[in-house]
Design an enzyme around this catalytic site. Structure first.
Site: not given
Length: 1005
Positions: A98, A100-102, A105, A122, A215
């Site tokens: 995985g 993402g923007g920041m 994983v 992570k 979230d």
């Protein structure tokens, strides 16, 4: 989807892991302190916990280095991106799972020998080595260190890489989102609620640890293969203890509005204080999605529009969302139900639970997640819930606030409507007249049930009166006591007739309808629409009792009146056409197009004028039956599937009987197409619908068992078929009588046929003869039954009786069903079989050749009738000692085994094995012959009764082979068992006696 790392609880207890948990918790505190206070805190820690002090110093140094590099600017000494095969402490990185923007994983595996197992690592993206996002990253570790719950993915470890970057080691969850998991398994509403309760338990644990997730959405909730929920991603979670509203850190300024708009609460969008009620709101959205497949404010993808709706609009109630969905059938199928049932399940408790969770003001929602979960649990246990729909006053206030202008205009409209009321006052007199009429009918109907109430002089005895007896008493009263009130009398006669019809007591309904008809003719004349309506009802009842000619007259007269009065939109007009179609079918004239034409007319009328009426389904199912008579099996299935689609899309108001009829017809169509597995599923589903709607002794439930029993009989599952059909006949005799031609006779035919195929001739004959008598009295063609009797008689050597049964059978079947139809080909085979049994080989061959030429099998396929004819021709070859018999029989066996209709040809398959064995035995190939002959005996033993002459035949041929192969004791045992079967039969055909003599000569008794 279970995590593959072993014993995560034991891992969590490791000293190094405990030290990291402590370090991360202290780090958050230290970062909030001024430098002087931080130094004092570190000094205290160094004195009591030197290892913890060393770790904190390293973490603070890494933090300071990241901060000095700036937030958006790449660090001068930026860490290299992580690669497969890299080593992070004791973990070897395997692959990225995985990004993402920041951050990223990675799937990794511990390889220091302490334990083996997969973990998720992570990491923060190298570009964001410091600042608020790093703070957020470390905050996630601090939050996870607080949480221990089986439904929360756990923090297992953490560390600092050689380049100073921090990484988190998490429990690896192999799974899919909760929404996907539910839809893939087509979980029903209750199963989804049970899973949702696990999510609530995880969120409640987080709240107990002073953590608000912020979230909650399907992609952050995974479900493992064994059904365990795992709540993930606490990266934007909030610690209620250390995030005071008045203070806004870099993290708050940077990430305070990081959320998913579709699942966000109004206070998140408005940047207002976040509380545990925020997660309650998101759980409400999640539950809405799980139950309906839609979000409370629609599925718009524009974030601005979504946020506006969340803040301003009222959410759509789930039951209404289903009704207004673009594809309610798809949504319902994903929940293993129908749109109508799903809407009913969501109405009430579940609507109120979700609406309560989605209140705009946090204070108006459930105060805790446990409160939400408690109401869901109460619903599952059928207990009263605490949530209630908003009061009318509250909803009115909201409506007025949102629509001030519209409400003002409505006031003027209401005044205008009031002026128009004076224009309808004249209708009051008509209404009062109708009210008096309704009152008289009401009093009469109430009086029916007072007859067996405590108000009766002999109440105890009266309460033993059955519903049928009450109806009979009431019907007699109507016919004798209400002649001074003809309108009321006519209405009540119709009501009573419908009640009898509902109870399937057509014999009792018909006299009432005929009485009503006579009264209407006297009062209204012969050409009134009311007369036509009653004529249509009369025709329907006449069909049900087997008076087909009477039904034809009544239906035709009704149609003429409807035409003359331009009343073709009347429901009874369409039903009259449906009745004529049924009459055509029952009289055996379905092949001439009459049946199909009337069903099509009726179907068109229902689609145009009564699209939601359940009788629309019956007309489509009638078209399916007509297509089957035309040998168009695929079209027959299309009509049945169209009916099912209308039912499951809620386009028609179908009850259990109607649904069962659709499934049953589709099952029959699939059976004709050789799709027997699918057919059985639908037939059983039909029986379930019938049983639920009317009980196992309802006529339709019994009829469903007849169809399933016949299906089992064709497939060779004859013991099951016999038990099912025998019980159904007994129940039908109680319900309809022993001579009923409409339902009892068809059951007898199927039971008699199964008994015949099992070789139980003594039990089969009376069933078939009773069915013949019932159908002859009703005028129904009996060619199918008589052919079954003829087949039995020819095996018994009763050739004269067999010939009588078959007299004119081929021409009658051709006229009724068409040349080459299944029934016509069967007739040719039966006549050919009679000639063969009598030794008239030339005549037999001629009939079998006709079947071979005329049978209408699908292109490239071999059907049962043509297979029977081919096998009979091979029998002739075997009788003549043709040396090619074995090869021809083996080739035919291969055709049967590869045919799509193989499931319907077990007898033909057995015979092909037997003839192959006979041919091979005569060629001296005894071992090959043994394989086929033993297979024939095994299959016969599975299908037939011990006294079966066909089983005896297979055993005698196997006895010949066994004797020739040297197994003399086995051969004699087989002959003995065949002889027992012969002795059990009251009659024995010469073909069977000759085979016994031939075998005894070979076996040398």
């Amino acid at each position: 989807m279970s995590a593959s790392s072993p014993a995560p609880d034991s891992v969590r207890q490791r000293p190094a892991t405990r030290l990291w948990v402590q370090a991360l918790a202290h780090l958050d505190e230290l970062l909030q302190q001024q430098p002087e206070q931080r130094e004092r805190s570190l000094t205290d820690i160094a004195q009591s916990q030197p290892h913890l002090h060393s770790m904190l110093v390293s973490l603070l140094a890494a933090e300071a280095q990241a901060e000095s590099a700036g937030f958006l600017e790449p660090a001068p000494r930026m860490a290299a991106a992580l690669q497969s095969g890299a080593q992070l402490g004791p973990y070897r990185v395997e692959s990225q799972i995985g990004a993402g923007g920041m951050g990223e994983v990675w799937l990794a595996r511990r390889d220091d020998g302490l334990y083996q197992g997969e973990v998720a690592i992570k990491t923060l993206h190298p570009y964001y080595g410091g600042g608020a996002l790093r703070e957020r990253f470390l905050r996630e570790a601090q939050i996870l260190s607080r949480l221990t719950h089986p439904n929360i993915a756990r923090l297992l470890d953490a560390g600092v890489a050689g380049d100073g970057s921090v990484y988190l080691v998490l429990e690896y969850v192999r799974g899919v989102s909760i929404e996907t998991w539910c839809d893939q398994r087509k979980l029903g509403v209750d199963a989804r609620l049970e899973l949702f309760l696990e999510v609530c338990a995880a969120v409640a644990q987080a709240h107990a640890s002073l953590v608000v997730h912020r979230d909650i959405k399907p992609s952050n909730i995974l479900v493992t293969d064994d059904g365990q929920v795992k709540l993930l991603d606490f990266g934007v979670a909030k610690l209620t203890q250390t995030d005071p509203p008045a203070e806004r850190s870099d993290l708050t300024r940077m990430t305070g509005r990081i959320f998913t708009p579709e699942y966000a609460a109004p206070e998140q969008i408005l940047d207002q204080p976040i509380t545990t009620a925020t997660d309650v709101y998101s759980l409400g959205v999640l539950l809405n999605v799980l139950l309906t497949g839609t979000r409370p404010y629609g599925n718009a993808n524009n974030n601005v529009e979504i946020e506006r709706a969340v803040v301003q609009d009222e959410p759509v109630r789930m039951s209404r969302a289903i009704a207004g969905a673009s594809d309610p059938r798809r949504i319902a199928e994903a929940r293993s139900t129908t749109p109508a049932r799903l809407q009913r399940a969501l109405t009430g408790d579940l609507d109120n639970i979700v609406s309560h969770a989605l209140r705009k003001a946090p204070a108006e929602r459930y105060p805790t997640v446990l409160g939400l979960a408690d109401d869901v649990g109460r619903h599952l246990q059928h207990q009263p819930i605490l949530a209630r729909a908003e009061s009318l006053a509250a909803r009115s206030r909201k409506f007025v606030r949102r629509h001030r202008v519209g409400v003002a205009a409505s006031v003027f409209v209401a005044l205008a409507v009031g002026v128009g009321i004076a224009g309808v006052v004249w209708q009051a007199q008509v209404a009062r007249t109708e009210a008096r009429k309704a009152g008289a009918i009401r009093d009469f109907l109430v009086g029916i049930f007072e007859r067996n109430s405590v108000a009766h002089p002999d109440g105890a005895k009266a309460r033993q009166t059955t519903a049928a007896e009450l109806l009979a008493q009431s019907a007699q009263q109507i016919r004798t006591d209400l002649r001074e009130a003809p309108e009321v009398r006519q209405e009540l006669l119709g009501v009573m007739a419908r009640l009898y019809s509902t109870m399937d007591m057509q014999k009792d309904a018909l006299p009432l309808l005929q009485d009503r008809l006579a009264s209407q003719r006297t009062a209204l004349g012969n050409d009134d629409v009311a007369v036509a309506r009653t004529l249509s009802d009369v025709a329907f009842s006449q069909v049900q009792i087997g008076d087909y000619e009477g039904a034809q007259r009544s239906a035709n007269e009704a149609i003429e009146v409807f035409h003359a009065r331009n009343a073709e939109s009347a429901l009874e007009y369409a039903l009259a056409h449906g009745t004529l179609a049924q009459v055509s079918y029952r009289l055996g004239t379905g092949q001439d197009g009459t049946m199909r034409r009337h069903y099509q007319k009726a179907a068109d009328l229902f689609a145009q004028y009564h699209p939601a009426h359940k009788w629309r389904i019956e007309m489509l199912l009638g078209l399916s039956r007509a297509a089957n008579l035309d040998q168009d099996r695929e079209k027959g299935l299309v009509y049945a599937e169209e009916a099912i689609a209308l039912i499951e899309s809620q386009a028609v108001d179908a009850d259990g009987i109607v649904r069962g009829s659709a499934y049953q017809t589709a099952g029959n169509a699939l059976n004709w197409l050789g799709r027997n597995g699918e057919a059985e599923v639908l037939m059983k589903r039909a029986i379930t619908e019938y049983d639920h709607a009317g009980g196992p002794e309802h006529p339709f439930a019994i009829e469903g068992r007849r169809e399933l029993g016949a299906f089992y009989g064709w497939m060779g599952r004859r013991e099951e078929a016999k038990e099912l059909l025998a019980a159904a006949v007994t129940a039908q005799e109680r319900a309809k009588g022993i001579d009923d031609p409409e339902l009892t006779a068809p059951l007898r035919i199927e039971l008699g046929r199964v008994l015949l195929l099992r070789g139980e001739y003594a039990a089969a004959e009376p069933q078939l003869l009773k069915a013949v008598e019932a159908w002859r009295r009703s005028g129904t063609p009996t060619v199918g039954i008589t052919m079954n009797l003829a087949r039995m008689y020819m095996e018994q050597g009763r050739f004269t009786e067999a010939a009588q049964m078959l007299a004119g059978a081929d021409s009658a079947a051709e006229k009724a069903f068409g040349k080459g139809s299944w029934m016509h080909a069967t007739a040719l085979n039966r006549i050919g079989g009679l000639h063969l049994a009598r030794g008239e080989t030339r005549e037999a061959e001629a009939y079998f050749q006709r079947t071979r030429a005329d049978a209408q099998d699908p292109p490239g396929e071999l059907g049962a009738n043509r297979a029977y004819a081919e096998l009979s021709l091979l029998r002739l070859s075997a009788m003549q000692r043709d040396s090619a018999t074995a090869e021809q029989a083996l080739a035919l066996l291969s055709q049967i085994e590869s045919s799509s209709a193989r499931g319907d040809m077990p007898d033909e398959e057995v015979t092909a094995h037997m003839l192959s064995g006979i041919g091979l035995m005569r060629q001296g190939k005894l071992l090959e012959a043994e394989t086929h002959l033993k297979q024939a005996v095994t299959m016969r033993e599975r299908m037939d009764a011990p006294e079966s002459l066909w089983l005896a035949e297979a055993r005698l041929y196997l006895a010949q082979q066994q004797y020739l192969a040297g197994n003399r004791d086995v051969a004699r045992g087989l002959v003995d068992r065949a002889a027992e079967a012969h002795q059990t039969q009251a009659h024995l055909g010469p073909q069977h006696r000759e085979l016994m003599k031939e075998t005894r000569r070979i076996v040398s008794f």
